[in-house]
Design a protein around this motif. Structure first.
Motif, short mmCIF file in Angstrom:
data_model
loop_
_atom_site.label_atom_id
_atom_site.label_comp_id
_atom_site.label_asym_id
_atom_site.label_seq_id
_atom_site.Cartn_x
_atom_site.Cartn_y
_atom_site.Cartn_z
N SER A 1 0.47 5.58 0.07
CA SER A 1 -0.33 6.81 0.10
C SER A 1 0.61 8.01 0.04
O SER A 1 1.71 7.98 0.60
CB SER A 1 -1.15 6.89 1.39
OG SER A 1 -2.05 5.82 1.47
N LEU B 1 -4.58 7.75 -1.62
CA LEU B 1 -4.18 6.35 -1.71
C LEU B 1 -3.84 6.02 -3.16
O LEU B 1 -4.70 6.08 -4.03
CB LEU B 1 -5.32 5.46 -1.21
CG LEU B 1 -5.05 3.96 -1.14
CD1 LEU B 1 -3.97 3.64 -0.12
CD2 LEU B 1 -6.33 3.20 -0.81
N THR C 1 0.86 -1.19 0.00
CA THR C 1 0.00 0.00 0.00
C THR C 1 0.89 1.23 0.00
O THR C 1 1.93 1.26 0.67
CB THR C 1 -0.93 0.01 1.23
OG1 THR C 1 -1.80 -1.13 1.14
CG2 THR C 1 -1.78 1.26 1.32
N HIS D 1 -3.22 0.11 -3.54
CA HIS D 1 -4.13 -0.43 -2.53
C HIS D 1 -3.95 -1.94 -2.38
O HIS D 1 -4.44 -2.73 -3.18
CB HIS D 1 -5.58 -0.12 -2.94
CG HIS D 1 -6.59 -0.56 -1.94
ND1 HIS D 1 -6.61 -0.09 -0.64
CD2 HIS D 1 -7.61 -1.46 -2.03
CE1 HIS D 1 -7.60 -0.67 0.01
NE2 HIS D 1 -8.22 -1.51 -0.79
N ASN D 2 -3.14 -2.34 -1.39
CA ASN D 2 -3.06 -3.73 -0.96
C ASN D 2 -2.73 -4.70 -2.12
O ASN D 2 -3.44 -5.66 -2.36
CB ASN D 2 -4.38 -4.14 -0.30
CG ASN D 2 -4.20 -5.33 0.62
OD1 ASN D 2 -3.15 -5.48 1.24
ND2 ASN D 2 -5.20 -6.19 0.70
N GLY E 1 -5.10 2.09 -8.44
CA GLY E 1 -4.20 1.55 -7.42
C GLY E 1 -4.28 0.07 -7.18
O GLY E 1 -3.69 -0.45 -6.23
N LYS E 2 -5.01 -0.65 -8.05
CA LYS E 2 -5.11 -2.10 -7.89
C LYS E 2 -4.76 -2.79 -9.21
O LYS E 2 -4.94 -2.20 -10.29
CB LYS E 2 -6.54 -2.49 -7.51
CG LYS E 2 -7.02 -1.94 -6.18
CD LYS E 2 -8.46 -2.34 -5.93
CE LYS E 2 -8.97 -1.73 -4.64
NZ LYS E 2 -10.40 -1.95 -4.45
#
Length: 240
Positions: free
Chosen positions: A10, A15, A8, A18-19, A212-213
């Motif tokens: 930010s 963000l 992750t 994300h993960n 972000g994924k």
């Protein structure tokens, strides 16, 4: 070769990643695509800690590089990085740009580094530019030099951050040709790019990022022929 777990990132309240969990195996050519602002470059820059993850872990060849005790400079020497804007030293000759890091890190003597530089310059068709300065080169030539400079450190992995996006269209091909040759020789590569032809031809795996994924991934033929996610379908309809 690289194991990313729950990454992750930010910037303040924003963000960006994300993960994300992902593996990159030796010899793979992983091509990362997606819209602007989807986190592609940040993901790439986290792989060698040019950006520090907010949380999660990254392991390179069994060594956790996100551990504060890790010698990140020693690890970075095994990861070549090529940026969008070349980042050559304007006050140094091409030869000096290439030999500076191997000599300074004591990887090679000056004589060995000079020999390596000429060998690599021959390979990209720029041997005659060894004593020129960056300002005397075209954008495509500068980017080929940037690739050579990274290769001079004998890396195990090459990271490319949109290496052709700052180039005139006519110069894109000469840079992609060098990258294709590297791929054919078995170099492990992670490439953030907008060049879908390169992704299709050279990639062993294509990752599509959005917000972000990693939304979808597959080997190139299946990825382009039969995308599963509606967001992927929408993106490909605009770029193909």
């Amino acid at each position: 070769m690289i194991d990313v777990k729950n990454l992750t990132k930010s910037f303040g309240d924003h963000l960006v990643l994300h993960n994300i969990s992902e593996h990159i195996h030796p010899g793979e050519k992983v091509v990362v695509i997606g819209p602007s602002g989807s986190g592609k470059s940040t993901f790439l820059r986290c792989l060698n800690l040019l950006e520090t993850p907010t949380s999660g872990s990254i392991t390179f060849e069994g060594q956790e590089i996100t551990d504060p005790k890790a010698d990140i400079n020693a690890i970075r020497r095994q990861m070549g990085m090529v940026f969008q804007h070349f980042n050559l030293f304007p006050n140094m000759t091409i030869r000096k740009n290439i030999t500076l890091a191997p000599v300074r890190t004591k990887l090679m003597s000056q004589a060995e580094a000079d020999e390596t530089a000429i060998t690599l310059l021959k390979r990209v068709g720029l041997e005659e530019k060894a004593d020129a300065y960056p300002a005397q080169l075209s954008g495509g030539q500068k980017q080929r030099i940037a690739i050579v400079r990274a290769l001079a450190m004998k890396p195990k992995l090459m990271l490319f951050d949109e290496p052709t996006s700052a180039l005139d269209p006519e110069m894109v091909g000469e840079v992609l040709a060098v990258m294709k040759e590297l791929a054919h020789e078995g170099m492990t590569m992670v490439v953030v790019t907008h060049e879908m032809g390169f992704a299709r031809e050279v990639g062993t795996r294509v990752l599509f990022m959005d917000e972000g994924k990693i939304l979808e991934q597959n080997e190139p033929h299946a990825f382009f022929a039969n995308p599963k996610e509606q967001r992927t379908i929408d993106f490909l309809s605009k770029v193909l």
